[in-house]
Write a protein that holds these residues in place. Structure first.
Motif, PDB file in Angstrom:
ATOM      1  N   HIS A 272      -8.053   2.498  -5.349  1.00  0.00           N
ATOM      2  CA  HIS A 272      -8.264   1.458  -4.339  1.00  0.00           C
ATOM      3  C   HIS A 272      -9.556   0.746  -4.713  1.00  0.00           C
TER       4      HIS A 272
ATOM      5  N   HIS B  26     -10.300   6.786  -3.574  1.00  0.00           N
ATOM      6  CA  HIS B  26      -9.251   7.777  -3.879  1.00  0.00           C
ATOM      7  C   HIS B  26      -9.482   8.519  -5.187  1.00  0.00           C
TER       8      HIS B  26
ATOM      9  N   HIS C  91      -5.370  -3.794   5.260  1.00  0.00           N
ATOM     10  CA  HIS C  91      -5.700  -3.302   3.923  1.00  0.00           C
ATOM     11  C   HIS C  91      -6.437  -4.395   3.170  1.00  0.00           C
TER      12      HIS C  91
ATOM     13  N   HIS D 126      -3.632   6.500  -7.314  1.00  0.00           N
ATOM     14  CA  HIS D 126      -3.916   5.074  -7.527  1.00  0.00           C
ATOM     15  C   HIS D 126      -5.384   4.821  -7.247  1.00  0.00           C
TER      16      HIS D 126
ATOM     17  N   HIS E  68       0.855  -1.178   0.000  1.00  0.00           N
ATOM     18  CA  HIS E  68       0.000   0.000   0.000  1.00  0.00           C
ATOM     19  C   HIS E  68       0.894   1.233   0.000  1.00  0.00           C
TER      20      HIS E  68
ATOM     21  N   ASP F 119      -4.742  -2.250  -4.827  1.00  0.00           N
ATOM     22  CA  ASP F 119      -4.369  -0.927  -5.330  1.00  0.00           C
ATOM     23  C   ASP F 119      -3.813  -1.030  -6.739  1.00  0.00           C
TER      24      ASP F 119
HETATM   25 ZN   LIG Z   1      -5.701   0.805  -1.072  1.00  0.00          ZN
END
Ligand SMILES: [Zn+2]
Length: 345
Positions: free
Chosen positions: A293, A258, A210, A291, A201, A214
């Motif tokens: 998620h 994100h 997590h 990135h 991550h 990603d």
């Molecule tokens: Zn993530």
């Protein structure tokens, strides 16, 4: 005076040009060679594009088609493997395209950015077309085989045009469409910046809690819905930043975080289709670099997308086309087998 004549003369020239174009014979003539594939045995040195052996010496307004078998072992990336395997038989542009095309064929089965490993093998049977001007392109992929080192049986794809439909589809050897209810990744393979191996991550490193995946990609890269569904959340949510949740018909929820922003119309209740753009990669929430998620949730619990999205087979070939398909399949698989025997790995 001259100013008045000029538009008139332009009009006459344009009309003559249009007439000339109308009467020029079309370049649609095609010369098709037998299905015997040219086997690429060893990738050699890179020749310049114009040194590719011409398919035929004298041809001015004829398109030439032949069949190529290409294969190799994936070492650093799918892109590099295909780039090397096609040297001498396809120009660089066509080799690049081939990597993306292969990813597209299997996008319901494999997340090419995560599921590929060193030593995986591929074989492709492609139709190569030389245009009247000498340009060489891949006209279509006839068949493909992808042998992942961590799976027992290889994935196979056979191109088949069902009469009446304009675009062909890919089927597995048993005649089931490779198209399924879910895409295996929320970004197209060509948009993902790092394509190999597991990543940490970007903020937490080994983040034990997590629960998502990603995908590193440039800011603004379109994010696609992995399946048909209904938006149940679109807004800011803590560390996720701008986040969308989509509920799918089987009750599974896909979550995208994100994001820089959303596509228009993304609000609770909105219907989305598989592959449609829902937003754009960003770095809102707990993200240091851009990135996406991505999470799959079942009954409120995050699940491994690899297992949750394991696709069942798609639609079968219509019954009245089965015998035609089987003939095509046998021919394609035999050529792929020959290729496997002949191509140095
Ligand atoms: Zn993530």
């Amino acid at each position: 005076m001259a100013q008045r004549i000029r538009p008139l003369s332009y009009a006459i020239v344009a009309t003559l040009a249009a007439v000339a174009i109308w009467f020029t014979p079309t370049l649609e003539k095609r010369q098709v060679f037998a299905m015997e594939p040219v086997v690429v045995s060893k990738p050699g040195l890179e020749p310049a594009d114009f040194l590719l052996s011409p398919l035929v010496v004298e041809a001015s307004n004829t398109e030439l088609v032949d069949t190529l078998a290409i294969g190799g072992v994936i070492r650093s990336s799918l892109y590099n493997a295909l780039n090397e395997s096609g040297v001498g038989v396809l120009p660089p542009s066509a080799r690049h395209q081939l990597a993306w095309s292969l990813a597209d064929i299997f996008e319901y089965k494999v997340d090419m950015s995560r599921d590929l490993h060193d030593g995986d093998k591929f074989h492709l049977l492609v139709e190569r077309l030389q245009k009247p001007n000498g340009a060489i392109i891949v006209n279509k992929i006839i068949g493909a085989r992808l042998a992942l080192s961590n799976s027992r049986s290889p994935l196979e794809a056979i191109h088949f045009d069902t009469p009446g439909s304009s675009t062909g589809q890919f089927y597995d050897a048993s005649g089931m469409s490779l198209r399924a209810a879910f895409l295996r990744a929320p970004l197209t393979f060509r948009r993902i910046s790092s394509v190999f191996g597991a990543r940490k991550h970007p903020i937490f490193g080994e983040w034990r809690n997590h629960t998502g995946t990603d995908y590193a990609a440039a800011e603004g890269t379109p994010v696609r819905a992995i399946g048909d569904g209904v938006v149940i959340f679109a807004g800011k949510k803590g560390g996720y930043g701008n986040m969308i949740d989509i509920r799918h018909r089987n009750g599974m929820i896909s979550r995208y975080g994100h994001m820089r922003g959303f596509a228009s119309g993304m609000r609770p209740g909105a219907r989305v289709a598989m592959g449609s753009t829902i937003g754009y990669v960003g770095l809102t929430g707990w993200a240091t670099g851009p990135h996406l998620h991505f999470e799959i949730r079942v009954n409120g619990v995050a699940r491994d997308p690899k297992l949750a999205l394991q696709s069942r087979s798609g639609e079968p070939i219509p019954a009245d086309e089965r015998s035609l398909f089987q003939k095509m399949r046998n021919q394609t698989l035999a050529s792929l087998n020959d290729a496997r025997a002949n191509i140095a790995e």
